[in-house]
Design an enzyme around this catalytic site. Structure first.
Site, PDB file in Angstrom:
ATOM      1  CG  HIS A  78      59.814  36.107  21.164  1.00  0.00           C
ATOM      2  ND1 HIS A  78      60.569  34.970  21.334  1.00  0.00           N
ATOM      3  CD2 HIS A  78      60.385  36.772  20.117  1.00  0.00           C
ATOM      4  CE1 HIS A  78      61.560  34.947  20.439  1.00  0.00           C
ATOM      5  NE2 HIS A  78      61.458  36.027  19.685  1.00  0.00           N
ATOM      6  CD  GLU A 117      64.107  33.694  17.174  1.00  0.00           C
ATOM      7  OE1 GLU A 117      64.245  34.200  18.314  1.00  0.00           O
ATOM      8  OE2 GLU A 117      63.808  34.373  16.173  1.00  0.00           O
ATOM      9  CG  HIS A 158      59.419  37.575  15.321  1.00  0.00           C
ATOM     10  ND1 HIS A 158      59.958  36.532  14.591  1.00  0.00           N
ATOM     11  CD2 HIS A 158      60.276  37.798  16.333  1.00  0.00           C
ATOM     12  CE1 HIS A 158      61.103  36.148  15.152  1.00  0.00           C
ATOM     13  NE2 HIS A 158      61.317  36.909  16.212  1.00  0.00           N
ATOM     14  CD  GLU A 159      59.817  40.891  19.050  1.00  0.00           C
ATOM     15  OE1 GLU A 159      59.933  40.281  20.130  1.00  0.00           O
ATOM     16  OE2 GLU A 159      60.754  40.994  18.227  1.00  0.00           O
TER      17      GLU A 159
END
Lengths: 500, 500
Positions: free
Chosen positions: B271, B297, B267-268
């Site tokens: 980003h 997001e 997930h990170e």
């Protein structure tokens, strides 16, 4: 618009500058320890911007009036505030002395020369360094002239003043003359005496990094390093960074020789304890900063050289070294370890020098940098002058410039006037440790049991907690009964190397 | 004195602000990962000072004239410079809208409420939160009013605009209404279908942190995270920090459940790849910043939810999971791992929610925060309204406020208007991933072989490299052929959960 209370306004502004500079200190630490290499240009931009921001705060157009008005009302300030105002003025004079283009020229010249130096040292090619080093010297002379005019002192003193406020050549000349009167002779005596004791047994590696790290951490805990306000990490060039509330020590590990990292950690710990002990109420104002490089170096050398190479500490540490690496035998007995850590021998490299020969390295650099800045020595003639000086002071001649006049980064990076503070720091360390032992007679015995509290408490009270409330000599006189001198250093060397 | 070239002068100033803010980003990262706890007040002072410095640059008295004069000459600017000027104005309007005392009141109110929230959540005591939360709402209303006036939009839109420039309630209402029309029904269908497939086998721990770290690093390398421009570290609350040239991911490890850290890292990574892909020439100007929280997001969810919970990736990853932890057996087969990573079940906690139920959590928060800000819901009635909404949307009622209206930090920390961007991001992720697959038909097959290059190249070109040169919808339309909608998200859920 000028504030009603000019001193309070100055505190506000210098507090802000301090915060910006402290932010820069953490970012500098990160650059050497954590930053991925691809971010170096990004980081350079951040740091340059923070420097500009702090500089602009300092040279704000209304600053001279604020300082003058605060100085008019100085009579109403207590000791710390009055000293703070003095330090503000001092910092302002330094920062304001240089026009912006000279600040930039200085940064540019030293960056270029540093790059050239890395290559020149690698290739043993002093000539390749000459163009950029000439530029550094020229810019340094312009800086020195500007600061000499602003401070009203000679050029070399003005440069020295950046590192050691109030430091003056005349003092250094006198102290170094005293050292020169006994050090070379003492060196011969010590070497003869050490040779007579037979060979020192080497500690054979390898020493895994993990075990070295654990040992380093154990010793930092022993000495009293506060890990709620600090860290130990790895960097290519060991240093102490961060802030008084957030002291960050770095080291590097050599699996063949754990002493380098361990002694390095103890050395940096001395620096860090000084920062951590700065006066709590003032550490974000100029008066709460470390006094200068002489006392800073005194604290690292006091810890590494005075305390941790003392037989008392080695008696405590040797069993812990054996446990850390799972070793035993005669080489690992405290007696042998102590001999290893106090062995004296002239060498080419300053940073590897023992405490007897180290000042001779410094005298050489001091002599040469003054001659260059004074126009008495052409840069092209530096290698020859270096080798002559090594022969005279240490009796050896480096086979290459790489281990001769190219060994140190200080001249390429523009730190002219810095070298003498190393040896002044060594003198101060001896003087301070002697005073601490006298004030606290059980101090060495405590260290032998791994209890540094008596030493640390004395240092906090008499050195660290003073910040910059007084000058170096005043702090030393209050703490030791005398201004900086060579007597304690001489007595220390005689006791450690010629009596036991 | 105003510069001859006002646009160039603005670039210089915003470049400086960017450098100060980037410095702050690294210091924030350090605070969560490296900083010794005793330094928190020191660090707060550094960060507050950098904020003030950047703020003062933004609200400099001559800024309005500079912006106006640059806007007069806008016709001569190319697309990026014109967009940059638009972003400068937008940032200035936000920053200039709030008087200094309101900025300070906001910081103070959210700090106090955050502290109270930690206690209130621990003690399941909503009443204890009421006084500070009331203050946060009052300050938020003042902020919203000031920004609404400055931007010429309704209050909630003005708050939302801080996180998602151009984001508007009317759009959200329409999109959420569409979601609400099918999600609750779909949820029932999916659960029934998943129950029919029999039990999912658990992956039994423990999973040593070291092995988890190695697996995480391997997956980051696989996806294309550039470690010469980034790091992976540990923090209590995972986040992506740093700068575009220096992206810093954090995670936390649970030895009983490696999926949390692994999915968190993926997930990170989404980003971080967005930041790392921002336009090289503009990343230190407003136009080179990430577009907003919706696209940000979208990038994390695209990586975690769309790509890395796809069966193709699980086929690639499952053998590496087995190797990382030395396991085998039916539970570790890709089919079971995929079922585990796509299991759907209503729960109380948003951050643990699957992608089917997650939007329902967001709808609840969006509905409640609008009601509170609109004066239609008293804070004292929040717990009841929360539980009613959970019953209606997810069919379950939290047994305590701790796992109910006290679970999230966003309201206490003042991030009113933030929640909807999570679900808008999920919609955008589905839409973007669908477009990428269409543009590059072999994309999923490549991911199945651990080759993310086709995906990454497409994202760099169509999303990351756009920075803020256009609005979210414009970027989405250029990249996917349509403005933000629910169709791709619905199709994705149907395909993953109701067809295979």
């Amino acid at each position: 618009m000028i504030a009603n209370d000019p001193y309070a306004e100055l505190e506000r502004r210098f507090g802000r500058m301090s915060a910006v500079n402290r932010a820069g200190a953490i970012l500098n630490w990160d650059r050497s320890t954590m930053m991925p290499q691809g971010a170096s240009e990004d980081r350079a931009d951040q740091l340059a911007t923070l420097s500009v921001v702090a500089h602009e705060m300092m040279v704000a157009p209304d600053m001279p009036e604020l300082l003058s008005r605060a100085e008019e009302g100085k009579g109403a300030l207590d000791r710390w505030r009055a000293a703070n105002l003095r330090e503000m003025r001092h910092n302002w004079v330094h920062e304001n002395a240089l026009p912006a283009d000279l600040v930039e020229a200085r940064t540019r010249a030293s960056s270029a020369c540093e790059m050239a130096w890395r290559e020149a040292r690698k290739n043993d090619d002093f000539k390749a360094l000459l163009p950029t080093l000439t530029e550094v010297v020229n810019v340094t002379l312009r800086v020195g002239e500007a600061k000499a005019a602003a401070l009203g002192v000679p050029l070399y003193d003005a440069l020295l003043d950046e590192f050691e406020p109030g430091g003056r050549c005349a003092r250094i000349d006198a102290l170094f003359a005293e050292l020169k009167s006994f050090l070379p002779g003492m060196l011969g005596q010590v070497m003869e005496r050490q040779a007579g004791k037979g060979p020192i047994l080497p500690l054979d590696g390898p020493f895994p990094v993990e075990a070295q790290t654990r040992l380093g951490l154990e010793m930092l805990h022993t000495i009293g390093f506060d890990f709620t306000h600090g860290r130990l990490d790895v960097s290519a060039h060991p240093f102490t960074g961060g802030t008084a509330d957030d002291t960050r020590i770095t080291t590097r590990y050599d699996e063949d020789d754990f002493a380098r990292a361990l002694m390095g950690v103890l050395h940096e710990c001395g620096h860090a304890l000084y920062e951590a002990g700065l006066p709590r109420d003032w550490r974000r104002q100029p008066v709460g900063n470390a006094r200068g490089m002489v006392l800073h170096e005194s604290q690292s050398l006091l810890m590494e050289m005075q305390a941790c190479r003392d037989r008392a500490f080695i008696d405590f540490a040797a069993p812990r070294m054996r446990a850390a690496f799972g070793r035993s035998g005669p080489a690992w007995e405290a007696g042998n370890v102590h001999r290893l850590y106090t062995a004296v021998k002239p060498g080419f490299i300053r940073v590897d020098a023992d405490e007897v020969t180290y000042p001779l390295h410094i005298m050489l650099r001091y002599r040469l940098e003054r001659a260059v800045l004074g126009g008495d020595l052409k840069l092209a003639d530096l290698p020859g002058a270096w080798n002559d000086g090594m022969k005279e002071l240490l009796g050896i001649v480096p086979p290459t410039d790489t281990v001769g006049c190219l060994q140190d980064i200080h001249w390429p990076d523009g730190s002219w006037g810095y070298f003498p503070t190393y040896t002044l720091g060594a003198l101060a360390a001896a003087q301070i440790f002697a005073a601490a032992k006298e004030a606290s007679p059980g101090l060495l015995a405590s260290i032998g049991k791994g209890d540094f509290a008596p030493l640390l408490i004395w240092l906090r009270t008499n050195i660290h907690g003073k910040g910059s409330v007084a000058g170096t000599d005043e702090i030393l006189t209050e703490a030791t009964g005398a201004a900086l001198g060579t007597a304690a250093f001489k007595a220390h060397l005689e006791s450690r190397y010629l009596s036991a």
